[in-house]
Write a protein that holds these residues in place. Structure first.
Motif, PDB file in Angstrom:
ATOM      1  N   LEU A 265       0.815  -1.206   0.000  1.00 35.37           N
ATOM      2  CA  LEU A 265       0.000   0.000   0.000  1.00 35.37           C
ATOM      3  C   LEU A 265       0.854   1.264   0.000  1.00 35.37           C
ATOM      4  O   LEU A 265       0.540   2.241  -0.682  1.00 35.37           O
ATOM      5  N   LEU A 266       1.953   1.236   0.762  1.00 32.89           N
ATOM      6  CA  LEU A 266       2.854   2.382   0.769  1.00 32.89           C
ATOM      7  C   LEU A 266       3.489   2.610  -0.594  1.00 32.89           C
ATOM      8  O   LEU A 266       3.597   3.747  -1.061  1.00 32.89           O
ATOM      9  N   ARG A 267       3.897   1.520  -1.230  1.00 33.65           N
ATOM     10  CA  ARG A 267       4.502   1.643  -2.557  1.00 33.65           C
ATOM     11  C   ARG A 267       3.503   2.229  -3.547  1.00 33.65           C
ATOM     12  O   ARG A 267       3.842   3.116  -4.343  1.00 33.65           O
ATOM     13  N   THR A 268       2.271   1.747  -3.493  1.00 30.84           N
ATOM     14  CA  THR A 268       1.234   2.272  -4.377  1.00 30.84           C
ATOM     15  C   THR A 268       0.955   3.741  -4.076  1.00 30.84           C
ATOM     16  O   THR A 268       0.840   4.568  -4.979  1.00 30.84           O
ATOM     17  N   HIS A 269       0.880   4.049  -2.791  1.00 28.73           N
ATOM     18  CA  HIS A 269       0.558   5.401  -2.364  1.00 28.73           C
ATOM     19  C   HIS A 269       1.595   6.410  -2.836  1.00 28.73           C
ATOM     20  O   HIS A 269       1.252   7.446  -3.417  1.00 28.73           O
TER      21      HIS A 269
END
Length: 358
Positions: free
Chosen positions: A334-338
């Protein structure tokens, strides 16, 4: 003086202008220590069981605001992405809202895309340019704006306020002879905002204000928009903690975060009166008082580590009561996507909410 330095040096020398990741990089070892203590790399996601991922990012502002007692909230409306202008105007009229008003994305961080609307033309421009769920909110015309970092420990049954930041809006006071533009050049904070101010005010920056007349140039209280953050630590006392005990009592699943609010006066703040909460932010809330220009980097890191420790203690007690953490690999994804897209798609948010509810 700071305003005489080249702006690139200002951004290097003064940590209040550093990117979020750069300031927090030296604190990674401390985060690892806390993770070992909590027996989870993502312990912080348990800080607020009632907020998705504890409020790390991607949480819906309207979902959180709906948990707050209506007497503490300005009139707030939610609209889905790509809602037509006619429908938005109709909703605003039915709610009795009038210009000026505030508009902001439902999912956003650090004041991103928050604007004050002065006319229907401004409203039309905003919803034409932005294609995400958004909130329209009553403009609260109170002079005092604060960020109050509050926590409560569910097992120890204790609570406290660890940070208060007072916000000083970007503006100038006329002397009867100097243009607004020239007055702005006396502040490095204002000089960093000049491109945006040029676009907003144009030739009006050459106007001369009468002696003693103040003009607010940026009514949104966000640091990235030129607001000066000042320490309000002297305001913390037991009476104020009890006020926020009462405010937070209705917010199910909330244990750690920052109330961004306006209040008519400090006296009313202590009485719990005339308080309007604009937003409630989760576990990644910063102790905003550290960005006071009078603070040094050592003090800023000391107070930030205290805040991190507090969120860890809150998370540990929540986990003892059965709160679940977000699995590390899910959080990593999720952090990478964010950070690769600067936002999480609405579909992914919905899917994540569904999974978190299971």
């Amino acid at each position: 003086m700071r305003h005489r330095l080249p702006l690139f040096l200002v951004k290097i020398i003064y940590y209040e202008y550093w990117p979020f990741w750069l300031f927090f990089m030296p604190l990674v070892p401390y985060w690892i220590y806390l993770a070992i203590r909590a027996k989870s790399l993502t312990y912080f996601t348990a800080a607020n069981p009632g907020i998705i991922h504890g409020g790390v990012f991607g949480e819906s502002k309207i979902d959180i605001l709906e948990k707050i007692n209506p007497k503490y909230k300005p009139t707030t409306l939610f609209f889905k992405a790509n809602t037509g202008l006619t429908e938005v105007v109709d909703g605003i009229e039915k709610a009795g809202l009038t210009f000026p008003m505030i508009i902001k994305p439902d999912v956003g961080e650090r004041g991103s895309e928050v604007e004050k609307l002065d006319s229907q033309q401004d409203l039309e421009h905003y919803i034409t340019q932005n294609h995400q769920d958004f909130i329209v909110q009553e403009f609260v015309d109170f002079d005092v704006e604060l960020g109050v970092l509050y926590h409560k420990l569910p097992i120890s049954n204790t609570s406290n306020i660890t940070s208060i930041v007072q916000k000083e809006f970007l503006g100038v006071t006329g002397d009867g002879t100097t243009s607004i533009r020239a007055l702005l050049q006396k502040s490095e904070r204002a000089k960093l905002q000049m491109p945006a101010l040029e676009e907003k005010f144009g030739s009006h920056l050459d106007d001369v204000l009468p002696n003693g007349v103040y003009k607010n140039l940026q009514p949104i209280g966000n640091h990235c928009l030129g607001t000066k953050f000042l320490s309000g630590q002297h305001l913390i006392n037991d009476k104020l903690v009890k006020v926020f005990d009462q405010i937070s009592a209705d917010v199910d699943g909330f244990n750690f975060g920052r109330f961004d609010l306006k209040v008519s006066s400090i006296e009313d703040l202590y009485e719990g009166q005339n308080i309007k909460i604009l937003e409630l932010n989760g576990v990644t809330s910063e102790p905003g008082h550290i960005y006071d220009p009078k603070f040094n980097l050592f003090r800023a890191y000391k107070d930030t580590m205290l805040s991190m420790k507090t969120s860890c203690l809150v998370s540990i007690e929540n986990m003892k009561q059965g709160a679940k953490v977000t699995p590390f690999w899910e959080m990593f994804r999720l952090l990478r996507t964010h950070f690769s897209s600067d936002e999480i798609s609405q579909n992914e948010l919905s899917a994540t909410k569904t999974a978190s509810a299971k």
